[in-house]
Design a protein around this motif. Sequence first.
Motif, PDB file in Angstrom:
ATOM      1  N   ASP A  27       0.697  -1.199  -0.023  1.00 47.12           N
ATOM      2  CA  ASP A  27       0.003   0.052  -0.008  1.00 47.12           C
ATOM      3  C   ASP A  27       0.893   1.176  -0.242  1.00 47.12           C
ATOM      4  O   ASP A  27       0.346   2.232   0.090  1.00 47.12           O
ATOM      5  CB  ASP A  27      -0.853  -0.045   1.249  1.00 47.12           C
ATOM      6  CG  ASP A  27      -2.047  -1.142   1.012  1.00 47.12           C
ATOM      7  OD1 ASP A  27      -2.422  -1.550   0.105  1.00 47.12           O
ATOM      8  OD2 ASP A  27      -2.519  -1.668   2.053  1.00 47.12           O
ATOM      9  N   GLY A  28       2.275   1.045  -0.049  1.00 47.97           N
ATOM     10  CA  GLY A  28       3.062   2.264  -0.105  1.00 47.97           C
ATOM     11  C   GLY A  28       3.530   2.798   1.243  1.00 47.97           C
ATOM     12  O   GLY A  28       3.554   3.971   1.432  1.00 47.97           O
ATOM     13  N   GLU A  29       3.439   2.271   2.347  1.00 50.57           N
ATOM     14  CA  GLU A  29       3.613   2.562   3.636  1.00 50.57           C
ATOM     15  C   GLU A  29       4.588   1.737   4.179  1.00 50.57           C
ATOM     16  O   GLU A  29       4.740   0.622   4.030  1.00 50.57           O
ATOM     17  CB  GLU A  29       1.930   2.223   4.475  1.00 50.57           C
ATOM     18  CG  GLU A  29       2.383   3.082   6.026  1.00 50.57           C
ATOM     19  CD  GLU A  29       1.274   2.547   6.823  1.00 50.57           C
ATOM     20  OE1 GLU A  29       1.373   3.268   7.908  1.00 50.57           O
ATOM     21  OE2 GLU A  29       0.193   2.012   6.297  1.00 50.57           O
ATOM     22  N   ASP A  30       5.561   2.636   4.763  1.00 43.57           N
ATOM     23  CA  ASP A  30       6.638   1.856   5.444  1.00 43.57           C
ATOM     24  C   ASP A  30       6.379   1.342   6.815  1.00 43.57           C
ATOM     25  O   ASP A  30       5.914   2.279   7.905  1.00 43.57           O
ATOM     26  CB  ASP A  30       7.868   2.829   5.635  1.00 43.57           C
ATOM     27  CG  ASP A  30       9.221   2.050   6.157  1.00 43.57           C
ATOM     28  OD1 ASP A  30       9.123   1.143   6.747  1.00 43.57           O
ATOM     29  OD2 ASP A  30      10.159   2.920   5.998  1.00 43.57           O
ATOM     30  N   PRO A  31       6.277   0.115   7.160  1.00 45.27           N
ATOM     31  CA  PRO A  31       5.943  -0.452   8.319  1.00 45.27           C
ATOM     32  C   PRO A  31       6.775  -0.143   9.408  1.00 45.27           C
ATOM     33  O   PRO A  31       6.114   0.192  10.605  1.00 45.27           O
ATOM     34  CB  PRO A  31       5.740  -1.987   8.215  1.00 45.27           C
ATOM     35  CG  PRO A  31       6.704  -2.368   7.097  1.00 45.27           C
ATOM     36  CD  PRO A  31       6.479  -1.080   6.212  1.00 45.27           C
ATOM     37  N   ILE A  32       8.068   0.138   9.378  1.00 47.85           N
ATOM     38  CA  ILE A  32       8.762   0.480  10.478  1.00 47.85           C
ATOM     39  C   ILE A  32       8.594   1.887  10.884  1.00 47.85           C
ATOM     40  O   ILE A  32       8.396   2.113  12.087  1.00 47.85           O
ATOM     41  CB  ILE A  32      10.277   0.381   9.997  1.00 47.85           C
ATOM     42  CG1 ILE A  32      10.601  -1.183   9.626  1.00 47.85           C
ATOM     43  CG2 ILE A  32      11.422   0.992  11.032  1.00 47.85           C
ATOM     44  CD1 ILE A  32      12.182  -1.498   9.272  1.00 47.85           C
TER      45      ILE A  32
END
Length: 358
Positions: A27-32
């Motif tokens: 989804d284009g989101e950095d989980p970190i």
Amino acid sequence: MGLGPYHTVSLQQARERARKARERLLDGEDPIDARRKERARQALESATSLTFEQATISYFDSHEGKWKNLKHRAQFLSTMRTYVFPKLGKLTVSDIETGLIVQVLEAIWASKTETASRVRGRIESVLDWATVRGLRKGDNPARWRGHLEHILPDRGSIAKTKHHPALAYTAIPEFLTNLRKREGVAARALEFLILTAARTGEVIGATWDEIDLVQKTWTIPASRMKAGREHKVPLSNRALQILKVTPAEGSNKFLFIGSRARGLSNMAMAAAVRRMDYKDITVHGFRSTFRDWAAESTSYPNHVVEMALAHTISNKVEAAYLRSDLFDKRRKLMEDWGLFCESKQRPVDGSVVPIRAR
């Protein structure tokens, strides 16, 4: 990206966490980065839950050293516990608003105006501290100018300024004559205070390393001055005589030593005044006595006298042109004051004094 310790997170849980993390990446989101922001949000929520009482104590602990006056330092927390904590203590700093502060202040504004004014300033300082630390947002609801001044009456309109009762300057020679008959450190300290027009705290905190007997000067460091600036006091002949007969103890740095081998207590000179049956004057009032003498009996300019009292020059234009401490002029002023204090008591009932003998 860490998924948790193996002894706490099972393999199945780890796979599920990894799957959700990959979905965020898709989804284009950095989980970190998302996890870091969530932790910061939780930390902020925890911080903003700080109560006003906790914030006040934290503020006091970090600023305790700024109070030169021990009495004012003790009053800070005592007044907050008495007047503020019962209403605001358990509330978070982010929840404090104008209406609540007005409730606190209105209860004592008319009956204890001076105390209420100081309490307001203390609340304002704590809330400013909380705002800078990110614990609350917006304007300070305890500020006076442009805010509470429109709600609460000006303290000058409901409480007249109470000046310290002072001895008439014409009575100073007689007073000092009687004072010199009394023995004890407090009596000598009081005479020294009168001759130097100094404050009680400045005298009882005076140390031998501040005295220059050769230059006839007492240099009070900025840390002990009300205005936070170094102050040099010219010493008259009588003030020097007092110091020369004042015993010094090797391990004690103070000029005037109290009963417990430390500096003189805060009330010692006041007690000396009471023992002389002068119950209607205060020690601080002797500064007013000096001020009245200078105004009524001398032609010294106002700013010279104000500097002798270590006052801040209120006239901004006048203050802007003063680049020195006018020490030489102040020395002459203090010498004249010392001579007046040494003079014989003059009649003040209007009787005529012969200029020369018959």
